[in-house]
Design an enzyme around this catalytic site. Structure first.
Site: not given
Ligand code: NAD
Length: 488
Positions: A182, A257, A290, A387
């Site tokens: 997906k 992750e 990331c 973040e």
């Protein structure tokens, strides 16, 4: 009217799902636009829901026994064929992904898309090379066997969608599982192109499926299906938590992750020119990486010298069209994301953090945001602790190695850390004290596919990469035979 295929950068791309070896449409669609030109609609993509998720899992379940029964060498044949097809389509995949996600086309062409092919080859070869651990104890001969786990859901984010999806699908397939991929709704097209290659590689029907759509719709339906036996997710911590709850309900192992807020630590004994050059790379892909070291932690005695160099290297970035080879910084993925990044910067400044440079979007009608550096008033500042996932770095000075380590470990994240020093003993001490899944010393983004990969804290659960991924996608079985009771 549903359009089955669209032309994106001159490449034909299907707009539908890929379920049980055929393209499937949905009654509704979602719009996919280009970050390079938000007025440019690339496609109306099939918007799956429960029905499509259910159909894809049914296909994967049906195909599972025969795929699992193949030898690793037979599966290697399919995966290598797919890798060859990726290699011969690199330019086309790069062109599609560049328009869809805006990563620099040259970097996609030379570096990123080829990693997709290497993922399929590497995991196929690793699965073949598996040497079952064997030993004698308590009067028995013991062997550790890998059993394919079953249909596996792979849910991926919008940044580097092709590479990140292949990184997860490859080990799942090599280990004998069937897959439902997906991709993210903000960059769905390169994964759709991948499914044409899966078709060309003549994978058995139902082995490798893909559903398109919104995360809270088709994604949520997929991870809630109890027939799914592995979930591998890359994305934000918030979605990771939601998927973790779904996985727990069905007692399904999952890896997540998640985001990062890595420290970029510069000690005064480091090569400051090299450190500044590398730090400026944290703005690449508009900071939508990331693993980036977004918190610059610099030893006080070299702070000014480093900042001077860094300001100069960061200032060399050229913001522009990602298809132009002279461009070094792409736009952000989506207007909503631009607003989010801008919101972080505006709040930081209004709360008293100091803007060293940057801080603004480039033009009213584009999605470019300047390389930005902020000196926070405190380590508790929102901009330090969260973040941003944009071209925004923070700068903090430290006096001692202990303080550097304390600052490095002071956020809830733990994905990566970058250390610049010329002192090996210091590098060893810092690397072992820093809480992160990967620590790079005097380098960045160097990856060996056999190494474990993942994060600690809110950066994730579990490890993928190499045998760690193949173990995750397998149920390990201990097989014991009483010595002296069999022969042949
Ligand atoms: P996201 O969490 O919003 O979406 C990721 C994927 O999850 C998408 O495909 C989305 O459709 C799907 N999804 C959303 N809600 C869902 C639900 N309830 N159930 C099932 N699926 C659902 O993340 P994003 O904005 O696409 O990606 C950016 C994030 O990804 C950042 O935090 C970044 O750090 C992280 N990221 C991490 C890594 C890593 O390796 N650790 C790599 C790349 C990106």
């Amino acid at each position: 009217m549903i359009v089955e295929r669209v032309s994106v950068a001159g490449v034909e791309v299907a707009t539908g799902h890929f379920i049980d070896g055929v393209r499937v449409q949905s009654a509704t669609t979602f719009e996919d636009r280009s970050p390079l030109d938000w007025d440019l609609k690339l496609a109306d993509v099939a918007r799956g829901g429960e029905a499509e998720a259910h159909a894809a899992v049914s296909a994967a379940l049906e195909a599972f026994p025969a795929w699992a029964a193949l030898s690793t060498v037979e599966r290697q044949g399919y995966l290598h064929r797919l890798a060859d097809l990726i290699d011969s389509n690199v330019e086309r995949i790069a062109a599609v992904e560049c328009l869809d996600m805006a990563m620099l086309e040259e970097s996609l062409r030379l570096r990123v898309i080829g990693r997709g092919a290497r993922n399929f080859r590497a995991y196929a070869d690793l699965a073949v090379a598996y040497e079952a651990r064997q030993w004698d104890s308590n009067g028995t001969h013991n062997t550790v066997l890998r059993m394919p786990a079953g249909p596996s859901a792979v849910i991926t984010p919008w940044n580097a969608p092709f590479m990140l999806s292949t990184w997860k699908c490859a080990p799942a397939l090599a280990a004998g599982n069937t897959v439902i991929l997906k991709p993210a709704e903000w960059s769905p097209l390169s994964c759709s192109f991948l499914m044409d290659l899966v078709d060309d590689a003549a994978f058995p029907r139902g082995v490798f499926n893909m559903v398109q759509g919104i995360g809270s719709e088709v994604g949520a339906a997929l991870v809630a299906d109890p027939r799914v036996r592995r979930i591998s997710f890359t994305g934000s911590p918030a979605t990771g938590r939601a998927i973790g709850v779904a996985a727990a309900k069905n007692l399904v192992p999952f890896t997540a992750e998640l985001g990062g807020k890595g420290p970029f630590m510069v000690f005064s004994d480091a090569d400051l020119d090299a450190a500044a050059e590398k730090a400026a790379l944290m703005y690449d892909d508009a900071g939508q990486v990331c693993l980036a070291g977004t918190r610059l932690l610099v030893e006080s005695s070299c702070r000014d010298a480093f900042v001077e160099r860094f300001t100069e290297t960061a200032g060399r970035h050229i913001l522009g069209d990602s298809r132009d080879p002279t461009t070094t910084m792409s736009p952000l993925i989506h207007p909503q994301h631009l607003e989010r990044v801008e919101g972080f910067v505006n709040r930081a400044v209004s709360e008293g953090d100091r803007l060293v440079f940057g801080g603004h979007r480039l033009a009213a009608n584009g999605l470019w945001f300047e390389p930005t550096l902020i000196e926070p008033r405190s380590n508790d500042s929102e901009i330090v602790q969260n973040e941003v996932f944009g071209p925004v770095l923070t700068l903090q000075a430290f006096e001692t190695e202990d303080e550097a380590i304390r600052l490095a470990n002071s956020t809830p994240y733990g994905l990566s850390a970058i250390v610049y020093t010329s002192d090996q003993a210091k590098a060893d001490r810092v690397a072992s004290a820093v809480r992160a899944g990967t620590v790079w010393v005097n380098c960045f983004l160097v990856r060996d596919l056999t190494a474990p990969f993942g994060g600690t804290g809110v950066s994730g659960i579990g490890r993928e990469g190499g045998d760690y991924a193949l173990d995750f996608y397998s149920d390990l079985k201990t097989y014991q035979v009483k010595e002296g009771t069999t022969h042949g």
